[in-house]
Enzyme design. Structure first.
Site, short mmCIF file in Angstrom:
data_model
loop_
_atom_site.label_atom_id
_atom_site.label_comp_id
_atom_site.label_asym_id
_atom_site.label_seq_id
_atom_site.Cartn_x
_atom_site.Cartn_y
_atom_site.Cartn_z
N ASP A 109 148.36 33.56 60.45
CA ASP A 109 147.11 32.88 60.13
C ASP A 109 147.20 31.46 60.72
OD1 ASP A 109 145.10 31.37 58.87
OD2 ASP A 109 145.47 32.13 56.86
N GLY A 112 139.24 34.11 55.44
CA GLY A 112 138.22 33.31 54.77
C GLY A 112 138.79 31.98 54.31
O1 OSB Z 1 145.38 31.55 53.84
O2 OSB Z 1 143.80 32.93 53.89
C1 OSB Z 1 144.26 31.87 53.49
C2 OSB Z 1 141.79 30.23 51.07
C3 OSB Z 1 141.97 28.90 51.37
C4 OSB Z 1 142.90 28.56 52.32
C5 OSB Z 1 143.65 29.53 52.97
C6 OSB Z 1 143.45 30.86 52.68
C7 OSB Z 1 142.54 31.22 51.69
C8 OSB Z 1 142.31 32.58 51.24
C9 OSB Z 1 140.99 32.87 50.61
O3 OSB Z 1 143.16 33.45 51.25
C10 OSB Z 1 140.12 33.72 51.44
C11 OSB Z 1 138.74 33.77 50.84
O4 OSB Z 1 138.57 34.48 49.86
O5 OSB Z 1 137.84 33.07 51.35
MG MG Z 2 146.23 33.02 55.03
#
Ligand code: OSB
Ligand code: MG
Length: 357
Positions: free
Chosen positions: A227, A279
């Site tokens: 990510d 997200g």
């Molecule tokens: O690492 O995917 C991530 C939320 C905030 C920052 C990083 C992440 C996330 C989520 C949430 O995993 C994803 C969502 O439900 O929008």
């Molecule tokens: Mg992530």
């Protein structure tokens, strides 16, 4: 926007989002909307709302205002002098794609070359105060029909938690996201996750550590998904070449908008690496953009794009994003990102606004 429930990751807990929205208007009066997806604090990556505001106001806006820009695809070149700050620039870029799609009376998903009419949805569930609470939340989401469950992990909330989830839900599609909370020194601990048949382990190591991830991937069977590490298509190519991951999470903001997201998508597709849409606790506007992105052919795994009501009592779009009993979102045919803006709601939530002309 206060979250329906706080969301906790390895880097902290979020109770409410401060969301920066971008509206663009061209010389013909056509408009488009985008969302800057950075956090309130520079903890997920280096960006945060306060900085994004300034980058857009003081640097990006002067570069684009009054300029003739042939297409949304070319926006990246206009603001290319800005290093980093991809989420800030990405909010502006996505707004231009929305504008362009609306102007051509085309749904955004079609405009970017997507084909899927229905996207598969997963949920991302934060760190909880107890394992029992986590198990109950998972039960609710599984009953709602979501197609995979992602749980957040960190040192002290990992192997035992995943074991408990696996015991209670032996057959669900399950994965874990560490948001860069570990180092290679934890390789042994992370490899213990292999026994739980996870779909993937997301970003276990440093936010910019491709080489360490390659070493980690060699030390475990569970596929690693990157990510934070992937901010450009070139990063994706390098990660794949190094064997640092077998799956990539594409976040529209993290890569700076649709043009780069399309390039990351194509690079992964050409290398045979599946992708899914991540997200950032978006409001309906960013959520709608994520839905459009998820219609591209190589988005073959359920993403973190889920129903508005999991986050907000009232969203800024109408209708809110809804998920079918099959755990899918059906794409809309309206031009642009496809949902009506709830301008009264946006106005009521606004702390500040600035018009740049
Ligand atoms: O690492 O995917 C991530 C939320 C905030 C920052 C990083 C992440 C996330 C989520 C949430 O995993 C994803 C969502 O439900 O929008
Ligand atoms: Mg992530």
């Amino acid at each position: 926007m206060p979250l329906v429930r706080p969301f906790e990751t390895s880097f902290g807990r979020t109770h409410e989002r401060r969301i920066l929205l971008v509206e663009v208007e061209d010389a013909d009066g056509a408009i488009g909307w985008g969302e800057v997806t950075c956090g309130e604090r520079p903890f997920y990556n280096e960006e945060w709302v306060g900085a994004a505001w300034l980058v857009l106001r003081d640097f990006a806006a002067p570069m684009v205002l009054g300029r003739e820009i042939a297409s949304a695809k070319g926006m990246g070149e206009v603001t290319a002098a800005v290093r980093g700050h991809r989420m800030a620039l990405g909010g502006l870029e996505a707004a231009c794609w929305d504008l362009e799609a609306r102007k051509q009376r085309s749904p955004l998903w079609k405009h970017i070359g997507g084909g899927r009419r229905e996207i598969a949805c997963g949920v991302s569930i934060g760190i909880q105060d107890s394992v029992d609470e986590l198990l109950e939340l998972i039960a609710v989401e599984v009953a709602a029909g979501y197609r995979r469950v992602k749980i957040k992990i960190k040192p002290g909330w990992d192997v035992d938690v995943v074991r408990a989830v696996r015991e209670r839900f032996p057959d669900i599609r399950l994965m874990a996201d560490a948001n860069s909370a570990y180092t290679l020194g934890d390789a042994g601990r992370l490899a213990e996750l292999d026994e739980f048949k996870l779909m993937m382990l997301e970003q276990p190591l440093g936010h910019d550590e491709l080489i360490d991830h390659a070493e980690m991937q060699r030390a475990m069977r569970t596929p690693i998904c990157l990510d934070e590490c992937i901010r450009t298509a070139h990063h994706a190519e390098q990660a794949i070449r190094l064997g640092a991951c077998r799956v990539i999470n594409i976040k529209l903001g993290r890569v700076g908008g649709f043009a780069e997201a399309l390039r990351v998508h194509d690079a992964c597709r050409d290398a045979g690496v599946p992708v899914w849409c991540g997200g950032m606790l978006e409001s309906g506007i960013g959520r709608a953009h994520n839905i459009a992105l998820s219609t591209l052919e190589n988005f073959v795994l359920p993403g973190d794009v889920s129903a508005s009501k999991r986050y907000w009592t009232r969203d800024v779009i109408d209708p809110p994003v809804e998920v079918t009993r099959r755990g899918t979102i059906t794409v809309r045919e309206d031009p642009g990102f496809g949902y009506r803006l709830d301008l009264d709601r946006i106005e009521a939530l606004s702390e500040r606004q600035e018009d740049l002309t």
